[in-house]
Design a protein around this motif. Structure first.
Motif, PDB file in Angstrom:
ATOM      1  N   ARG A  32     -64.635 -19.845  -6.102  1.00  0.00           N
ATOM      2  CA  ARG A  32     -65.845 -19.168  -5.638  1.00  0.00           C
ATOM      3  C   ARG A  32     -66.653 -18.648  -6.821  1.00  0.00           C
ATOM      4  O   ARG A  32     -66.100 -18.300  -7.867  1.00  0.00           O
ATOM      5  CB  ARG A  32     -65.488 -18.016  -4.702  1.00  0.00           C
ATOM      6  CG  ARG A  32     -64.778 -18.463  -3.435  1.00  0.00           C
ATOM      7  CD  ARG A  32     -64.729 -17.354  -2.395  1.00  0.00           C
ATOM      8  NE  ARG A  32     -63.983 -16.192  -2.848  1.00  0.00           N
ATOM      9  CZ  ARG A  32     -62.657 -16.082  -2.767  1.00  0.00           C
ATOM     10  NH1 ARG A  32     -61.931 -17.075  -2.287  1.00  0.00           N
ATOM     11  NH2 ARG A  32     -62.047 -14.986  -3.187  1.00  0.00           N
ATOM     12  N   ARG A  33     -67.948 -18.577  -6.626  1.00  0.00           N
ATOM     13  CA  ARG A  33     -68.863 -18.100  -7.653  1.00  0.00           C
ATOM     14  C   ARG A  33     -68.557 -16.656  -8.002  1.00  0.00           C
ATOM     15  O   ARG A  33     -68.304 -15.832  -7.121  1.00  0.00           O
ATOM     16  CB  ARG A  33     -70.296 -18.231  -7.148  1.00  0.00           C
ATOM     17  CG  ARG A  33     -71.362 -17.852  -8.164  1.00  0.00           C
ATOM     18  CD  ARG A  33     -72.749 -17.989  -7.526  1.00  0.00           C
ATOM     19  NE  ARG A  33     -73.789 -17.590  -8.445  1.00  0.00           N
ATOM     20  CZ  ARG A  33     -74.352 -18.401  -9.329  1.00  0.00           C
ATOM     21  NH1 ARG A  33     -73.959 -19.658  -9.402  1.00  0.00           N
ATOM     22  NH2 ARG A  33     -75.297 -17.969 -10.141  1.00  0.00           N
ATOM     23  N   GLN A  34     -68.597 -16.316  -9.289  1.00  0.00           N
ATOM     24  CA  GLN A  34     -68.300 -14.953  -9.732  1.00  0.00           C
ATOM     25  C   GLN A  34     -69.541 -14.166 -10.153  1.00  0.00           C
ATOM     26  O   GLN A  34     -69.556 -12.949 -10.074  1.00  0.00           O
ATOM     27  CB  GLN A  34     -67.313 -14.994 -10.914  1.00  0.00           C
ATOM     28  CG  GLN A  34     -65.900 -15.405 -10.513  1.00  0.00           C
ATOM     29  CD  GLN A  34     -64.971 -15.406 -11.707  1.00  0.00           C
ATOM     30  OE1 GLN A  34     -64.847 -16.397 -12.394  1.00  0.00           O
ATOM     31  NE2 GLN A  34     -64.312 -14.285 -11.957  1.00  0.00           N
ATOM     32  N   ALA A  35     -70.558 -14.844 -10.645  1.00  0.00           N
ATOM     33  CA  ALA A  35     -71.748 -14.139 -11.134  1.00  0.00           C
ATOM     34  C   ALA A  35     -72.396 -13.338 -10.017  1.00  0.00           C
ATOM     35  O   ALA A  35     -72.486 -13.792  -8.877  1.00  0.00           O
ATOM     36  CB  ALA A  35     -72.741 -15.134 -11.716  1.00  0.00           C
ATOM     37  N   ASP A  36     -72.833 -12.129 -10.346  1.00  0.00           N
ATOM     38  CA  ASP A  36     -73.464 -11.263  -9.356  1.00  0.00           C
ATOM     39  C   ASP A  36     -74.566 -10.435 -10.015  1.00  0.00           C
ATOM     40  O   ASP A  36     -75.046 -10.764 -11.094  1.00  0.00           O
ATOM     41  CB  ASP A  36     -72.416 -10.371  -8.684  1.00  0.00           C
ATOM     42  CG  ASP A  36     -71.624  -9.535  -9.684  1.00  0.00           C
ATOM     43  OD1 ASP A  36     -72.089  -9.346 -10.834  1.00  0.00           O
ATOM     44  OD2 ASP A  36     -70.530  -9.056  -9.327  1.00  0.00           O
ATOM     45  N   GLU A  37     -74.946  -9.330  -9.372  1.00  0.00           N
ATOM     46  CA  GLU A  37     -76.031  -8.495  -9.868  1.00  0.00           C
ATOM     47  C   GLU A  37     -75.713  -7.901 -11.236  1.00  0.00           C
ATOM     48  O   GLU A  37     -76.619  -7.679 -12.044  1.00  0.00           O
ATOM     49  CB  GLU A  37     -76.335  -7.377  -8.872  1.00  0.00           C
ATOM     50  CG  GLU A  37     -76.888  -7.832  -7.538  1.00  0.00           C
ATOM     51  CD  GLU A  37     -75.803  -8.307  -6.581  1.00  0.00           C
ATOM     52  OE1 GLU A  37     -74.595  -8.230  -6.947  1.00  0.00           O
ATOM     53  OE2 GLU A  37     -76.157  -8.756  -5.475  1.00  0.00           O
ATOM     54  N   LEU A  38     -74.435  -7.646 -11.512  1.00  0.00           N
ATOM     55  CA  LEU A  38     -74.071  -7.083 -12.804  1.00  0.00           C
ATOM     56  C   LEU A  38     -74.364  -8.081 -13.923  1.00  0.00           C
ATOM     57  O   LEU A  38     -74.905  -7.700 -14.971  1.00  0.00           O
ATOM     58  CB  LEU A  38     -72.594  -6.681 -12.819  1.00  0.00           C
ATOM     59  CG  LEU A  38     -72.099  -6.026 -14.112  1.00  0.00           C
ATOM     60  CD1 LEU A  38     -72.858  -4.736 -14.389  1.00  0.00           C
ATOM     61  CD2 LEU A  38     -70.597  -5.747 -14.036  1.00  0.00           C
ATOM     62  N   ASN A  39     -74.021  -9.341 -13.704  1.00  0.00           N
ATOM     63  CA  ASN A  39     -74.356 -10.366 -14.700  1.00  0.00           C
ATOM     64  C   ASN A  39     -75.858 -10.399 -14.951  1.00  0.00           C
ATOM     65  O   ASN A  39     -76.315 -10.441 -16.103  1.00  0.00           O
ATOM     66  CB  ASN A  39     -73.894 -11.749 -14.228  1.00  0.00           C
ATOM     67  CG  ASN A  39     -72.393 -11.891 -14.159  1.00  0.00           C
ATOM     68  OD1 ASN A  39     -71.744 -11.186 -13.393  1.00  0.00           O
ATOM     69  ND2 ASN A  39     -71.844 -12.808 -14.926  1.00  0.00           N
ATOM     70  N   ALA A  40     -76.637 -10.388 -13.866  1.00  0.00           N
ATOM     71  CA  ALA A  40     -78.091 -10.443 -14.002  1.00  0.00           C
ATOM     72  C   ALA A  40     -78.620  -9.243 -14.771  1.00  0.00           C
ATOM     73  O   ALA A  40     -79.537  -9.361 -15.593  1.00  0.00           O
ATOM     74  CB  ALA A  40     -78.738 -10.526 -12.618  1.00  0.00           C
ATOM     75  N   ALA A  41     -78.043  -8.073 -14.520  1.00  0.00           N
ATOM     76  CA  ALA A  41     -78.492  -6.863 -15.205  1.00  0.00           C
ATOM     77  C   ALA A  41     -78.181  -6.931 -16.701  1.00  0.00           C
ATOM     78  O   ALA A  41     -79.005  -6.526 -17.532  1.00  0.00           O
ATOM     79  CB  ALA A  41     -77.830  -5.640 -14.575  1.00  0.00           C
ATOM     80  N   TRP A  42     -77.010  -7.433 -17.046  1.00  0.00           N
ATOM     81  CA  TRP A  42     -76.650  -7.556 -18.467  1.00  0.00           C
ATOM     82  C   TRP A  42     -77.565  -8.560 -19.171  1.00  0.00           C
ATOM     83  O   TRP A  42     -77.978  -8.346 -20.316  1.00  0.00           O
ATOM     84  CB  TRP A  42     -75.203  -8.003 -18.607  1.00  0.00           C
ATOM     85  CG  TRP A  42     -74.188  -6.929 -18.321  1.00  0.00           C
ATOM     86  CD1 TRP A  42     -74.421  -5.701 -17.766  1.00  0.00           C
ATOM     87  CD2 TRP A  42     -72.782  -7.006 -18.573  1.00  0.00           C
ATOM     88  NE1 TRP A  42     -73.238  -5.007 -17.643  1.00  0.00           N
ATOM     89  CE2 TRP A  42     -72.222  -5.779 -18.132  1.00  0.00           C
ATOM     90  CE3 TRP A  42     -71.954  -7.976 -19.096  1.00  0.00           C
ATOM     91  CZ2 TRP A  42     -70.859  -5.509 -18.227  1.00  0.00           C
ATOM     92  CZ3 TRP A  42     -70.583  -7.714 -19.195  1.00  0.00           C
ATOM     93  CH2 TRP A  42     -70.048  -6.491 -18.762  1.00  0.00           C
ATOM     94  N   ILE A  43     -77.862  -9.659 -18.494  1.00  0.00           N
ATOM     95  CA  ILE A  43     -78.745 -10.671 -19.080  1.00  0.00           C
ATOM     96  C   ILE A  43     -80.127 -10.078 -19.352  1.00  0.00           C
ATOM     97  O   ILE A  43     -80.695 -10.245 -20.441  1.00  0.00           O
ATOM     98  CB  ILE A  43     -78.848 -11.890 -18.147  1.00  0.00           C
ATOM     99  CG1 ILE A  43     -77.508 -12.642 -18.103  1.00  0.00           C
ATOM    100  CG2 ILE A  43     -79.973 -12.832 -18.590  1.00  0.00           C
ATOM    101  CD1 ILE A  43     -77.414 -13.668 -16.987  1.00  0.00           C
ATOM    102  N   GLU A  44     -80.666  -9.380 -18.377  1.00  0.00           N
ATOM    103  CA  GLU A  44     -81.988  -8.769 -18.545  1.00  0.00           C
ATOM    104  C   GLU A  44     -81.968  -7.714 -19.647  1.00  0.00           C
ATOM    105  O   GLU A  44     -82.899  -7.642 -20.461  1.00  0.00           O
ATOM    106  CB  GLU A  44     -82.434  -8.145 -17.218  1.00  0.00           C
ATOM    107  CG  GLU A  44     -83.757  -7.412 -17.281  1.00  0.00           C
ATOM    108  CD  GLU A  44     -84.904  -8.283 -17.766  1.00  0.00           C
ATOM    109  OE1 GLU A  44     -85.829  -7.738 -18.411  1.00  0.00           O
ATOM    110  OE2 GLU A  44     -84.870  -9.513 -17.522  1.00  0.00           O
TER     111      GLU A  44
END
Length: 248
Positions: free
Chosen positions: A227-239
């Motif tokens: 199952r996919r692991q990336a979530d809002e936390l990944n997006a926040a770190w990237i930004e």
């Protein structure tokens, strides 16, 4: 009959390699690919296969082949960049006449061999995912018989710009190393982008079967075991990383 005996998925961490291995295994004709040759896990695999401490590397490879083949005789496995050097280094003494000839060594041990090269266009997202997995110990969710990587440490992940930057450099270095190796050995791998795998996992899997000369059995479904692991936390770190990098 298959036109290939073995194949290796060549990758760097956090490119969807576990997802891809599970998809390939689900076809029933592309082996049971795993990271059999990752050095820290060798003793765990050896224990699972009932090998004694005195077993040589040739015996280890034969046990991996027995575990990783499907009924049609096709074997699959995953190699990260550092793992490749380990495997050919251990195979050299087993087949001394071929030491230093990487592809010939692999073909002597694994038969007719092909290579699938999996990489990710968004290296920042890859590095963020890698940083988080290193901290939490959760490398995948789901699975299909892997050893290690699915038991979280319980540690809460924390944003670390220095670590992310270092991982971006390591990813670039390892991708460049794979490209040099393919070129120096005359290998033309089947190339897969993580972004395509994420968008159409079954379609990408069918393309790899075609590259390997394999047919999906009638009525057989290609099923993801992870199952996919990336979530809002990944997006926040990237930004955050992008924002901070723009300021520096």
């Amino acid at each position: 009959m298959p036109t290939v005996d073995s194949y290796f998925v060549c990758a760097t961490p956090r490119t969807g390699s576990s997802l891809l291995l599970g998809l390939l295994a689900s076809t029933g004709v592309a082996g049971r690919p795993q990271a059999y040759f990752r050095e820290p896990d060798e003793q765990l695999w050896a224990g699972r296969w009932g090998l004694t401490a005195a077993a040589g590397y040739g015996e280890f490879v034969r046990a991996a082949l027995a575990a990783g083949r499907t009924e049609n005789g096709v074997f699959g496995a995953k190699l990260m960049w550092g793992t490749l050097d380990h495997v050919v280094g251990r195979l050299g003494p087993v087949h001394p006449g071929l030491a230093g000839q990487d592809v010939r060594l692999l073909e002597r041990a694994f038969g007719r061999t092909r290579f699938v090269y999996l990489r990710r266009d968004d290296v920042l997202a890859q590095a963020v995912s890698w940083s988080r997995a290193e901290q939490t110990g959760a490398w995948y969710v789901g699975g299909s018989g892997e050893i290690g990587g699915a038991e979280p440490s319980g540690r809460e992940p924390g944003y670390d710009a220095v670590e992310i930057g270092a991982l971006i450099e390591r990813i670039d270095e390892h991708n460049a190393a794979w490209e040099r190796w393919f070129a120096s050995c005359g290998v033309r791998p089947h190339r897969v982008r993580y972004e395509d795998l994420d968008a159409d996992p079954a379609g990408v899997t069918r393309e790899i079967l075609g590259f390997l000369g394999l047919d999906l059995p009638p009525g057989r479904a290609i099923v993801a075991g992870h199952r996919r692991q990336a979530d809002e936390l990944n997006a926040a770190w990237i930004e955050r990383y992008r924002r901070e990098s723009a300021r520096s």
